[in-house]
Enzyme design. Structure first.
Site, PDB file in Angstrom:
ATOM      1  N   ASP A   3       0.813  -1.227   0.000  1.00  0.00           N
ATOM      2  CA  ASP A   3       0.000   0.000   0.000  1.00  0.00           C
ATOM      3  C   ASP A   3       0.838   1.266   0.000  1.00  0.00           C
ATOM      4  O   ASP A   3       0.404   2.316   0.470  1.00  0.00           O
ATOM      5  CB  ASP A   3      -0.963   0.040   1.209  1.00  0.00           C
ATOM      6  CG  ASP A   3      -1.662  -1.283   1.426  1.00  0.00           C
ATOM      7  OD1 ASP A   3      -2.252  -1.775   0.453  1.00  0.00           O
ATOM      8  OD2 ASP A   3      -1.614  -1.831   2.545  1.00  0.00           O
ATOM      9  N   HIS A  59      -4.358  -1.429  -6.318  1.00  0.00           N
ATOM     10  CA  HIS A  59      -3.807  -0.113  -6.636  1.00  0.00           C
ATOM     11  C   HIS A  59      -4.984   0.776  -6.956  1.00  0.00           C
ATOM     12  O   HIS A  59      -5.875   0.357  -7.682  1.00  0.00           O
ATOM     13  CB  HIS A  59      -3.039  -0.105  -7.960  1.00  0.00           C
ATOM     14  CG  HIS A  59      -1.791  -0.894  -7.986  1.00  0.00           C
ATOM     15  ND1 HIS A  59      -0.981  -1.077  -6.902  1.00  0.00           N
ATOM     16  CD2 HIS A  59      -1.196  -1.519  -9.011  1.00  0.00           C
ATOM     17  CE1 HIS A  59       0.056  -1.798  -7.276  1.00  0.00           C
ATOM     18  NE2 HIS A  59      -0.050  -2.083  -8.548  1.00  0.00           N
ATOM     19  N   LYS A  93       0.321 -25.019  -6.977  1.00  0.00           N
ATOM     20  CA  LYS A  93       1.419 -24.902  -7.939  1.00  0.00           C
ATOM     21  C   LYS A  93       2.649 -25.633  -7.421  1.00  0.00           C
ATOM     22  O   LYS A  93       3.250 -26.450  -8.127  1.00  0.00           O
ATOM     23  CB  LYS A  93       1.708 -23.417  -8.171  1.00  0.00           C
ATOM     24  CG  LYS A  93       2.936 -23.109  -9.006  1.00  0.00           C
ATOM     25  CD  LYS A  93       3.098 -21.593  -9.190  1.00  0.00           C
ATOM     26  CE  LYS A  93       4.378 -21.243  -9.939  1.00  0.00           C
ATOM     27  NZ  LYS A  93       4.516 -19.779 -10.157  1.00  0.00           N
TER      28      LYS A  93
END
Ligand SMILES: *[C@@H]1O[C@H](CO)[C@@H](O)[C@H](O)[C@H]1NC(C)=O
Ligand SMILES: *[C@@H]1O[C@H](CO)[C@@H](O)[C@H](O)[C@H]1NC(C)=O
Length: 452
Positions: free
Chosen positions: A38, A66, A169
């Site tokens: 942030d 964002h 993954k």
């Protein structure tokens, strides 16, 4: 297996490749968060994106947020590179990113309503990127509930399924974009197996496999025109005509899976190496590395935060800085700038310059402190501790500065800033050891003062 039908563009696949050391090609500029996220990376990316041909994401998913303000309109980006608002930029979602397809399309449509145009023609998605499924998001929630029950604390994830997808993954059971666009029967079998594996781990997990597969097939077809072999795509971009290429980091150094405040971290590599592994590009092609830091520190969720101010100072930073998360709407914890953290982030990333954002939030303070070093039992410790118990116990040594007590939000160049603010900035710069290239004093593009 029928194979995939999208095309990659290796101009001549049998030709010898250019040797990087003789012909390094174009360099990429990387923008990274230097704290706990942030920091306002979006604003720096936005400045650079206007002149970039290619804007890439290399890690994370739609767990980051964002906000970019252009001509008074606020755009929210989570998965899309925020460069997508520039009609001249091509945007790349690299192999290191995990993609929730419903989330991707929803985000694009929400931004379309605000005026985003032609994104579908300007978005490139790597065929090696892993897919986040709805059940990964459900599992994210279940895991947090379990952590609460067994350890009495949560990590504070955004429940967007990012962690479980990176876990799939790493366990070699994940499914990628290339699987979705290949033989759908094969994909369906693998998807069902994956669901069963998760159901054997989480008995409360229910998945409507058929309806999920139906939706995934539709999303896959919408995605197909955007999919490329990411490695070839980046190689051509690096070695073709001169191009400005930007890599937009998500999350931040202290949330990095390896270097962050583990376990209260995200599940990807948010430091500079992630740009290479997440896009398939050589380290030699990394050019500028910009670290983004607020003029103070914030953190979302739980975990050690040495310079946190649990009093009126923290509340003032929280309210003046509108410190509320874009993704989950959570209030951010606030405290003084911590140079131990910034130096640590610099050691890992090798910043070539820093953007110091939200300086104007400090405008009203009588005095401003900066964390200089950590002490344990009165003795300085020489490094940023890996052990969170230790980090909880450190005592921070501060330097105190007089506040400038005047409005900096209208400053547009260095000389417009009060002397005391300049002193603060120069001090921070010299104690990180990296030049500060931008100072942010507000939300919009014009509010980023460029120093050189
Ligand atoms: C992050 O980097 C580490 C170290 O190179 C690697 O082991 C790991 O797989 C990476 N994680 C992700 C999510 O890319
Ligand atoms: C504010 O709180 C922090 C700890 O959260 C403490 O170290 C600091 O001294 C407090 N400041 C004031 C002015 O009370």
């Amino acid at each position: 297996r029928s194979g995939t039908t999208y095309t990659n563009p290796p101009s001549n696949p049998t030709q010898g490749l250019k040797r990087p050391r003789n012909d390094a090609g174009n360099k990429v500029t990387v923008v990274l968060g230097a704290q706990w996220g942030d920091e306002g990376k979006g604003k720096v990316v936005d400045l650079l994106a206007t002149e970039s041909d290619l804007v890439c994401r290399c890690q994370g998913g739609n767990n980051a947020g964002h906000t970019v303000v252009v001509e008074g309109k606020e755009y929210d980006f989570h998965l899309l590179p925020s460069g997508i608002i520039n009609p001249k930029s091509i945007c790349v979602i690299g192999n290191g990113v995990v993609i929730h397809l419903p989330g991707l399309f929803e985000e694009a449509e929400n931004n379309e309503k605000k005026g985003l145009k032609g994104w579908e023609k300007r978005l490139i998605v790597s065929d090696r990127a892993h897919l986040v499924f709805d059940f990964h998001q459900v599992v994210d929630g279940i895991q947090e509930t379990q952590r609460q029950a067994t350890e009495g604390k949560i990590i504070g994830t955004t429940k967007k399924g990012i962690g479980p997808t990176y876990a799939s993954k790493a366990s070699r059971i994940g499914l990628r974009v290339c699987d979705l666009l290949g033989d759908f029967k094969e994909f369906s079998t693998k998807f069902k197996n994956l669901v069963e594996q998760y159901q054997s781990m989480y008995s409360s997990l229910t998945v409507d496999t058929e309806s999920q597969l139906k939706k995934l097939k539709e999303y896959g077809e919408r995605l197909r025109p955007m999919v490329r072999d990411g490695v070839y795509y980046m190689y051509e971009a690096l070695h073709g005509p001169p191009k400005k290429i930007l890599v937009e980091g998500a999350n931040a150094a202290l949330l990095d899976i390896d270097f962050g405040t583990y376990p209260f971290v995200t599940s990807s590599n948010c430091t500079v190496g992630g740009a290479c592994t997440g896009l398939g590009i050589p380290p030699l092609n990394i050019g500028e590395v910009y670290g983004v830091s607020k003029a103070y520190t914030t953190r979302v969720g739980i975990g050690a935060f040495p310079t946190e101010q649990l009093n009126a100072t923290g509340e003032l930073l929280q309210t003046r800085g509108h410190e509320v998360g874009v993704t989950a709407g959570r209030k951010r914890r606030c405290g003084w700038l911590d140079l131990v953290i910034l130096r640590y982030a610099h050691m890992i990333n090798g910043f070539t310059a820093i953007a110091l954002t939200k300086l104007d939030i400090l405008d009203v303070l009588d005095e401003i402190k900066v964390g200089m070093a950590y002490k344990i039992n009165g003795k300085r410790i020489p490094h940023f501790p890996a052990d969170m118990e230790l980090l909880h116990k450190v005592e921070v040594e501060y330097e105190t500065f007089p506040g400038w007590k005047s409005d900096t939000s209208a400053a547009r160049k260095w000389n417009d800033l009060p002397q005391k603010a300049q002193n603060y900035i120069r001090f921070v710069e010299s104690h990180i050891g990296v030049p500060i290239k931008w100072v942010g004093v507000g939300k919009s593009r014009e509010c980023m003062i460029q120093m050189f």
